[in-house]
Design a protein around this motif. Sequence first.
Motif, PDB file in Angstrom:
ATOM      1  N   SER A 389       1.702  55.375  75.126  1.00  0.00           N
ATOM      2  CA  SER A 389       1.162  54.849  74.084  1.00  0.00           C
ATOM      3  C   SER A 389       0.591  55.839  72.944  1.00  0.00           C
ATOM      4  CB  SER A 389       0.560  53.552  74.115  1.00  0.00           C
ATOM      5  OG  SER A 389      -0.731  54.036  74.963  1.00  0.00           O
ATOM      6  N   LEU A 390       0.948  57.281  73.182  1.00  0.00           N
ATOM      7  CA  LEU A 390      -0.038  58.316  72.262  1.00  0.00           C
ATOM      8  C   LEU A 390       0.904  58.101  71.151  1.00  0.00           C
ATOM      9  CD1 LEU A 390      -0.185  61.183  74.801  1.00  0.00           C
ATOM     10  CD2 LEU A 390      -1.843  59.713  73.878  1.00  0.00           C
ATOM     11  N   LYS A 391       0.125  58.397  69.971  1.00  0.00           N
ATOM     12  CA  LYS A 391       0.574  58.637  68.490  1.00  0.00           C
ATOM     13  C   LYS A 391       0.291  59.888  68.060  1.00  0.00           C
ATOM     14  CE  LYS A 391       1.868  54.237  68.115  1.00  0.00           C
ATOM     15  NZ  LYS A 391       3.467  54.101  68.155  1.00  0.00           N
ATOM     16  N   VAL A 392      -0.850  60.494  68.558  1.00  0.00           N
ATOM     17  CA  VAL A 392      -1.112  61.851  68.068  1.00  0.00           C
ATOM     18  C   VAL A 392      -1.197  62.893  69.223  1.00  0.00           C
ATOM     19  CG1 VAL A 392      -2.955  63.374  66.821  1.00  0.00           C
ATOM     20  CG2 VAL A 392      -2.342  60.868  66.070  1.00  0.00           C
ATOM     21  N   GLY A 544       8.670  59.584  68.762  1.00  0.00           N
ATOM     22  CA  GLY A 544       7.788  58.699  68.227  1.00  0.00           C
ATOM     23  C   GLY A 544       6.314  58.927  68.033  1.00  0.00           C
ATOM     24  N   ILE A 545       6.329  60.526  68.168  1.00  0.00           N
ATOM     25  CA  ILE A 545       4.801  60.817  68.154  1.00  0.00           C
ATOM     26  C   ILE A 545       4.604  61.019  66.674  1.00  0.00           C
ATOM     27  CG2 ILE A 545       3.139  62.714  68.400  1.00  0.00           C
ATOM     28  CD1 ILE A 545       3.705  61.008  71.196  1.00  0.00           C
ATOM     29  N   GLU A 546       3.706  60.339  66.059  1.00  0.00           N
ATOM     30  CA  GLU A 546       3.531  60.392  64.557  1.00  0.00           C
ATOM     31  C   GLU A 546       3.070  61.649  63.931  1.00  0.00           C
ATOM     32  OE1 GLU A 546       1.372  56.911  63.718  1.00  0.00           O
ATOM     33  OE2 GLU A 546       2.953  55.546  64.467  1.00  0.00           O
ATOM     34  N   ALA A 566       5.894  76.636  63.955  1.00  0.00           N
ATOM     35  CA  ALA A 566       6.054  75.752  65.057  1.00  0.00           C
ATOM     36  C   ALA A 566       6.535  74.443  64.616  1.00  0.00           C
ATOM     37  CB  ALA A 566       4.697  75.757  65.626  1.00  0.00           C
ATOM     38  N   GLY A 567       6.337  73.963  63.232  1.00  0.00           N
ATOM     39  CA  GLY A 567       6.617  72.774  62.598  1.00  0.00           C
ATOM     40  C   GLY A 567       5.379  71.605  63.039  1.00  0.00           C
ATOM     41  N   VAL A 568       4.278  71.889  63.303  1.00  0.00           N
ATOM     42  CA  VAL A 568       3.437  70.791  63.544  1.00  0.00           C
ATOM     43  C   VAL A 568       2.989  69.974  61.976  1.00  0.00           C
ATOM     44  CG1 VAL A 568       2.067  72.117  65.448  1.00  0.00           C
ATOM     45  CG2 VAL A 568       1.533  72.529  63.122  1.00  0.00           C
ATOM     46  N   SER A 569       2.487  68.964  62.057  1.00  0.00           N
ATOM     47  CA  SER A 569       2.217  68.055  61.023  1.00  0.00           C
ATOM     48  C   SER A 569       0.977  68.182  60.363  1.00  0.00           C
ATOM     49  CB  SER A 569       2.776  66.667  61.187  1.00  0.00           C
ATOM     50  OG  SER A 569       2.061  66.051  62.265  1.00  0.00           O
TER      51      SER A 569
END
Length: 704
Positions: A389-392, A544-546, A566-569
């Motif tokens: 259930s991780l989001k970040v 689904g990791i936001e 890397a493409g991290v947000s």
Amino acid sequence: MPELQVKSYRVHRFDCMECANKFEKNVKRLDGVLDAKVNFGASKIMVTGNTTIEALEKAGAFENLKVRDEAEQIIEHEPFWKQKENFKIYISAVLLVISWLLSNQYGEQHIIPVLGFLAAIIIGGCSLFIEGFKNLIRLDFDMDTLMTIAILGAAAIGKWEEGATVVILFAISEALESYSADKARQSIQSLMKIAPKQTLIRRNGQELLVPVEEVQVGDTMIVKPGQKLAMDGVVTKGTSTLNQAAITGESVPVTKGIDDEVFAGTLNQEGLLEVKVTKRVEDTTLSKIIHLVEESQAEKAPSQTFVDRFAKVYTPAIIIFAVLLSVSPPLFMGASWGDWIYWGLALLVVGCPCALVISTPAAIVTAIGNAARNGVIIKGGIHLEEAGSLKVIAFDKTGTLTRGVPEVTDIVAFKGNEQEVIALTAALEKGSQHPLASAIVRKAENEGLEFNDILIEDFQSITGKGVKARVNGTMYYAGSPNLFEEIRTEGIEKAIHTKIVSLQKQGKTVMAVGTDTAILALIAVADKLRDSAGNVIEKLHRSGIEQTVMLTGDNKSTAETIGKEAGVSDIQAELLPEDKLACIQSYRGKQKVAMVGDGVNDAPALVEATVGIAMGGAGTDTALETADIVLMSDDLTKLPYTIKLSRKALAIIKQNVTFSLAIKALSVLLIFPGWLTLWIAVLADVGATIIVTLNSLRLSKVKE
């Protein structure tokens, strides 16, 4: 007074959670036992106190459980159709068929078929009835008690055929449950069989084939091509490729040479190796993995805790409902006693909480076993569910998103020559553990510089900024440009600052070397992004990791270059260790966040995160102990697999619990039109148990 012991035993023939819980209660009642805790997933029991294997087997006689010392070899399971205790099922089944044929000829209530049905009930349900009556006396309403009441009640109202059918179906269901539970445990049992039980060693000039328990630290182990290593150690002679899939999950063999670390359970493919043993058999990496995985299966996930609490209320409620159902319509509405007692008995059968109780542990055992087989250690059901259930997900930069082997790319000397600068800086940095310091020391070594001859005094590490030390009476500093902004009142000269910015924009980390009055040189170091990093980040976003976050102590320009590649947000740069901790805390205040690091540095952030994930855990005790999830290889691609497995496990647990409750509710509804029969009730209970177990076993097929 004998010394108090805490000892683990392996239990053979655990087939359901009800049996495990009953065995635990029985063991707690034994003389000399202070406490007992069953680990159903690992098929083990830990006993605090003094007892014997014979006493433990007596406590498990209700299921003919076999107990052995934890260190003994795994008992190979016979197929249930070959087990002697199941012969009574075959006899009962034959008697049922014969009696059914006779009932068609003479009538169901004729004495001959009735005696046949009675014999089938007694032979097939003897051990069930003994346990059922014992539990009834203790007011312990478990599965055996409910089944005993239902079967004897059916016989009492003349439903002989259905009573016998229920006995046989129940016995078959237990055998199938046992088979399913064993299948779920196979991942761990396969790990236990990986390492050889004996190995060839050289001791005092002689080559001996000895059991692994007798191998001592310091012995030389001889490993021929095609053989598996029995112990952890360091290569002292030879070069070969080793298949480390059992430990790290890596599919590609790894080349090992002199001074390289090797692990028990890995396969030597080509050359002859001599290995100095560094750990005893109980301390090997493989042993630690097995121990961690078995212990993790004993840790209850939140959903399992909820189900256990629910079952404690649910079972008595079913009994009360069944009694009310049996007596209320005849007493208050003049309905038939026979019909409503029959439906009350059917409700008792369908109310057995087997499927509900097994729904969560079966999924967790299978998922954790699959992960271990693929080089991922998940230390408990709670961490499996949290990962699902991780989001970040936050990443440490150096050694996690990057390769962790930085190299010196540029030396810009303002005073002196490059070699003098590198020698001085290497002398200052040789006491530091930072990866950038290691890069400078390696550069000096490769250049053949005598930096060890430079006398260093008053060395001090400046956390997150650099180091300082006195050389020939002068205090020198080496560290980030920010350090020199602080120690020099006039700051950094414009020309030097322009050069720093130029190097940083190329994705390089810049270190300055000098005194509090002048900057002597700039040293640029680059740590390349892992080849897999961009693909991993993309997969995580698709799953689904936001938000993915890169945390680094590096400067903003370098961090942004690496982060964009890397493409991290999100990118958080120029962080001290306490800043990384605060960053994790701020994310955790809003949603579930994971921290991915090497398990040695950034320990506070790993602990603070909802899930701490350490990379490169093979041979690293700190990583195995600190993190909630350990990726045994230094391979970032295991992370999307771990998230995928965790989410699948979470979905299957929800499916299992929902299905278990739905099938019970549907069966209860069948009572009112009069459609619920005893054999349908048994099939509903048995079917639900088998379906949730088979559904859980799908987790063993999840791949990268």
